[in-house]
Design an enzyme around this catalytic site. Structure first.
Site, PDB file in Angstrom:
ATOM      1  CB  SER A   1      29.240  27.424  37.793  1.00  0.00           C
ATOM      2  OG  SER A   1      30.733  28.185  37.293  1.00  0.00           O
TER       3      SER A   1
ATOM      4  CG  ASP B   1      34.667  22.671  34.614  1.00  0.00           C
ATOM      5  OD1 ASP B   1      33.848  22.669  35.836  1.00  0.00           O
ATOM      6  OD2 ASP B   1      35.470  23.830  34.746  1.00  0.00           O
TER       7      ASP B   1
ATOM      8  CG  HIS C   1      32.815  25.970  34.218  1.00  0.00           C
ATOM      9  ND1 HIS C   1      33.344  24.364  35.010  1.00  0.00           N
ATOM     10  CD2 HIS C   1      32.255  27.075  34.216  1.00  0.00           C
ATOM     11  CE1 HIS C   1      32.186  25.553  36.293  1.00  0.00           C
ATOM     12  NE2 HIS C   1      32.238  26.671  35.887  1.00  0.00           N
TER      13      HIS C   1
HETATM   14  C1  LIG Z   1      42.909  38.338  40.237  1.00  0.00           C
HETATM   15  C2  LIG Z   1      42.957  37.190  42.043  1.00  0.00           C
HETATM   16  C3  LIG Z   1      41.427  36.278  41.650  1.00  0.00           C
HETATM   17  C4  LIG Z   1      41.350  36.047  42.637  1.00  0.00           C
HETATM   18  C5  LIG Z   1      39.895  35.327  42.518  1.00  0.00           C
HETATM   19  C6  LIG Z   1      40.470  33.943  41.532  1.00  0.00           C
HETATM   20  C7  LIG Z   1      38.899  32.951  42.155  1.00  0.00           C
HETATM   21  C8  LIG Z   1      39.324  31.759  41.203  1.00  0.00           C
HETATM   22  C9  LIG Z   1      38.442  30.926  41.405  1.00  0.00           C
HETATM   23  C10 LIG Z   1      37.323  30.133  40.635  1.00  0.00           C
HETATM   24  C11 LIG Z   1      36.189  30.559  41.270  1.00  0.00           C
HETATM   25  C12 LIG Z   1      34.580  30.583  40.443  1.00  0.00           C
HETATM   26  C13 LIG Z   1      33.711  30.615  41.216  1.00  0.00           C
HETATM   27  C14 LIG Z   1      33.352  31.019  39.925  1.00  0.00           C
HETATM   28  C15 LIG Z   1      32.221  29.590  39.909  1.00  0.00           C
HETATM   29  C16 LIG Z   1      31.252  30.364  38.490  1.00  0.00           C
HETATM   30  O1  LIG Z   1      30.297  30.659  38.419  1.00  0.00           O
HETATM   31  S1  LIG Z   1      32.060  30.054  36.219  1.00  0.00           S
HETATM   32  C17 LIG Z   1      31.120  31.685  35.647  1.00  0.00           C
HETATM   33  C18 LIG Z   1      29.717  30.730  34.767  1.00  0.00           C
HETATM   34  N1  LIG Z   1      28.572  31.433  34.686  1.00  0.00           N
HETATM   35  C19 LIG Z   1      27.779  31.416  34.510  1.00  0.00           C
HETATM   36  O2  LIG Z   1      26.522  30.737  35.534  1.00  0.00           O
HETATM   37  C20 LIG Z   1      26.769  33.114  33.559  1.00  0.00           C
HETATM   38  C21 LIG Z   1      26.497  33.777  35.053  1.00  0.00           C
HETATM   39  N2  LIG Z   1      25.726  34.576  33.694  1.00  0.00           N
HETATM   40  C22 LIG Z   1      25.908  35.816  32.944  1.00  0.00           C
HETATM   41  O3  LIG Z   1      27.260  36.097  33.038  1.00  0.00           O
HETATM   42  C23 LIG Z   1      25.488  36.752  33.335  1.00  0.00           C
HETATM   43  O4  LIG Z   1      23.868  36.478  33.732  1.00  0.00           O
HETATM   44  C24 LIG Z   1      24.994  37.296  31.115  1.00  0.00           C
HETATM   45  C25 LIG Z   1      24.328  35.885  30.705  1.00  0.00           C
HETATM   46  C26 LIG Z   1      26.404  37.523  31.090  1.00  0.00           C
HETATM   47  C27 LIG Z   1      23.823  38.524  31.435  1.00  0.00           C
HETATM   48  O5  LIG Z   1      24.682  40.226  32.572  1.00  0.00           O
HETATM   49  P1  LIG Z   1      23.961  40.436  32.359  1.00  0.00           P
HETATM   50  O6  LIG Z   1      24.083  41.542  33.695  1.00  0.00           O
HETATM   51  O7  LIG Z   1      22.352  40.797  32.150  1.00  0.00           O
HETATM   52  O8  LIG Z   1      25.163  41.176  31.476  1.00  0.00           O
HETATM   53  P2  LIG Z   1      25.791  42.706  31.460  1.00  0.00           P
HETATM   54  O9  LIG Z   1      25.454  43.340  32.088  1.00  0.00           O
HETATM   55  O10 LIG Z   1      25.466  42.920  29.394  1.00  0.00           O
HETATM   56  O11 LIG Z   1      27.229  42.466  30.966  1.00  0.00           O
HETATM   57  C28 LIG Z   1      27.752  41.974  32.297  1.00  0.00           C
HETATM   58  C29 LIG Z   1      29.493  41.364  32.241  1.00  0.00           C
HETATM   59  O12 LIG Z   1      29.323  40.127  31.578  1.00  0.00           O
HETATM   60  C30 LIG Z   1      29.839  40.110  30.517  1.00  0.00           C
HETATM   61  N3  LIG Z   1      28.694  39.812  29.545  1.00  0.00           N
HETATM   62  C31 LIG Z   1      27.875  40.258  29.223  1.00  0.00           C
HETATM   63  N4  LIG Z   1      26.888  39.363  27.997  1.00  0.00           N
HETATM   64  C32 LIG Z   1      28.582  38.285  27.421  1.00  0.00           C
HETATM   65  C33 LIG Z   1      28.208  37.650  26.927  1.00  0.00           C
HETATM   66  N5  LIG Z   1      27.382  37.664  25.335  1.00  0.00           N
HETATM   67  N6  LIG Z   1      29.611  36.767  26.153  1.00  0.00           N
HETATM   68  C34 LIG Z   1      30.498  36.940  26.838  1.00  0.00           C
HETATM   69  N7  LIG Z   1      30.492  37.864  28.268  1.00  0.00           N
HETATM   70  C35 LIG Z   1      29.470  38.007  28.374  1.00  0.00           C
HETATM   71  C36 LIG Z   1      31.062  40.931  29.920  1.00  0.00           C
HETATM   72  O13 LIG Z   1      31.879  40.989  30.288  1.00  0.00           O
HETATM   73  C37 LIG Z   1      29.563  42.386  30.899  1.00  0.00           C
HETATM   74  O14 LIG Z   1      30.848  42.921  31.622  1.00  0.00           O
HETATM   75  P3  LIG Z   1      31.059  44.676  29.993  1.00  0.00           P
HETATM   76  O15 LIG Z   1      31.885  44.017  28.996  1.00  0.00           O
HETATM   77  O16 LIG Z   1      29.545  45.024  29.902  1.00  0.00           O
HETATM   78  O17 LIG Z   1      31.662  45.469  31.090  1.00  0.00           O
END
Ligand SMILES: CCCCCCCCCCCCCCCC(=O)SCCNC(=O)CCNC(=O)[C@H](O)C(C)(C)COP(=O)(O)OP(=O)(O)OC[C@H]1O[C@@H](n2cnc3c(N)ncnc32)[C@H](O)[C@@H]1OP(=O)(O)O
Length: 402
Positions: free
Chosen positions: A222, A316, A350
């Site tokens: 990603s 995706d 994705h």
């Molecule tokens: C409106 C205008 C917009 C304009 C703007 C548009 C932009 C539109 C263009 C596209 C632009 C894309 C550009 C990026 C494209 C990618 O990158 S998409 C994302 C891909 N995801 C990844 O690569 C995973 C990355 N890493 C992670 O998710 C985190 O390392 C991990 C694995 C969740 C753990 O991180 P952590 O900081 O130890 O986790 P933690 O502090 O416990 O949680 C932080 C947040 O993560 C989430 N989270 C944590 N664990 C989980 C879980 N097991 N399941 C689900 N969520 C979780 C929660 O939301 C949490 O927030 P809270 O609920 O605690 O407030």
């Protein structure tokens, strides 16, 4: 006990001939959230039931002959939740139950078993790395090496996900899981990316006595994917770059390296479709990096001295991964570079993770600030994860043998 990315054999003995039972699999993640799957079966004449030979009947989480269905069909009770492993030193505890009958409410418990799904193969070492600005974890296979080295990058979300790096190290690679924001004393937000930070990580690996040169590999998912492409384009010592559903344009934050600046691709929030239940579909949110000012965001990957592998989930919904891979390939070839490998998986979304991570259909997008659909169909997605994992290892073995 088995490794999380290994297939599992599940069988039941001692049932009556053709007895109807329901098998249920469940596990709790480290946040205590429950993931479950169940399937309906009929024992054979000899009272045995082997899920590798016996098809699941309609009415459960899956049907048909699915030896690993009880794992890939695991789904969270909690909406928008994804299976992640934060502490790779402990296994997930998989609970398997045999329930009487096919009723919707659980029948009598006939048998149960627990099975550990581990992340660290015996002898693989986990070494926290706090070297200069680098915040990372290095996984080293058993023995003295040197081992082919890979830097593993996730995308937007911050933290330091180690689980893919650790599972890859089990196959003989020295793998550095690298955080780049939202972790310890790193920047809290992904506002500006300076490649000099990633250059420190590349040099750390190249100078490590257990990492075999002359070059290392990059594995990015990603946002981590386009970061790897930027690293490969400007940094020395990178021989192979594997991108899982990445972008060939810089996204989300400006990238700087020495006197070079790559602006982020434009976004038009009006193109984000939001369903009645408030779930976003951002597949069209980004501008086209071939048009107008957005061409500045196209990463000059023709500068790279490495081979590329693009893993693409054709369903995706985060962005147009296949378009990005194709345009990256055209640009490389237009500059006389090797054609990259592009492997497309129909029905995969994705979040292409290591094998047997259940598909996450939708979860909070930490950059967008709302839950989004990621795309994919569970069975096809699972098959894509299994094949992509083999392809990534083969790609690194092929190009990192020094
Ligand atoms: C409106 C205008 C917009 C304009 C703007 C548009 C932009 C539109 C263009 C596209 C632009 C894309 C550009 C990026 C494209 C990618 O990158 S998409 C994302 C891909 N995801 C990844 O690569 C995973 C990355 N890493 C992670 O998710 C985190 O390392 C991990 C694995 C969740 C753990 O991180 P952590 O900081 O130890 O986790 P933690 O502090 O416990 O949680 C932080 C947040 O993560 C989430 N989270 C944590 N664990 C989980 C879980 N097991 N399941 C689900 N969520 C979780 C929660 O939301 C949490 O927030 P809270 O609920 O605690 O407030």
């Amino acid at each position: 006990r088995s490794l999380f990315d290994e297939p599992l054999g599940i069988a039941v003995q001692g049932l009556s001939p053709r007895q109807q039972v329901t098998l249920r699999a469940s596990l709790r993640d480290e946040a205590g959230e429950l993931f479950e799957a169940h399937a309906r079966y009929q024992a054979a004449e000899d009272g045995e039931l082997d899920v590798a030979r016996c098809p699941a009947l309609p009415g459960g989480s899956f049907s048909g002959l699915e030896p690993m269905g009880l794992l890939w069909a695991l789904q969270p009770r909690k909406a928008f939740w994804r299976l992640v492993k934060k502490d790779v030193q402990t296994p997930f505890l998989l609970r398997l139950e045999v329930l009487e009958g096919h009723g919707d409410d659980s029948g009598r418990l006939l048998a149960q078993a627990q099975h550990e799904r581990a992340f660290l193969r015996d002898g693989v070492r986990r070494v926290p790395v706090r070297d200069g600005r680098i915040r990372a974890t290095l996984f080293l296979p058993p023995g003295n090496g040197p081992f082919p080295g890979v830097i593993d990058l996730y995308g937007a979300g911050g933290g330091l996900p180690e689980y893919r790096a650790c599972l890859l190290a089990n196959y003989g690679f020295a793998v550095l899981a690298l955080a780049f924001y939202g972790y310890e004393d790193l920047p809290k937000e992904m506002k500006e990316i300076n490649l000099e930070y990633f250059e420190e990580a590349v040099n750390y690996m190249l100078q490590h006595n257990q990492v075999k040169g002359p070059g290392i590999g990059l594995l990015g998912f990603s946002k981590g994917g386009d970061l790897c492409i930027s690293m490969a384009s400007f940094l020395k010592g990178i021989t192979a770059t594997a991108v899982i559903n990445g972008s060939v344009a810089n996204v989300g934050a400006v990238v700087r390296y020495k006197d070079v600046t790559i602006p982020p691709l434009g976004v038009n929030p009006k193109r984000i479709k939001v369903s009645k239940s408030g779930i976003g579909d951002i597949i069209d949110a980004l501008n086209n990096p071939l048009e107008g000012a957005d061409r500045q965001s196209f990463i000059p990957l023709e500068k790279a001295e490495c081979r590329f592998l693009f893993i693409v989930g054709q369903d995706d919904h985060n962005w147009k991964s296949e378009f990005f891979a194709t345009e990256g390939s055209k640009r490389l070839q237009a500059h006389g570079k090797e054609k990259p490998e592009i492997i497309c998986y129909p029905g995969a979304g994705h979040y292409i993770e290591p094998p047997f991570f259940p598909m996450c259909a939708a979860s909070m997008h930490l950059l967008v600030g709302m839950p989004v659909i990621w795309g994919g169909e569970p069975k096809a997605h699972c098959e894509a994860q299994i094949d992509a994992w083999q392809q990534i290892q083969a790609f690194f073995h092929r190009h990192l043998k020094g």
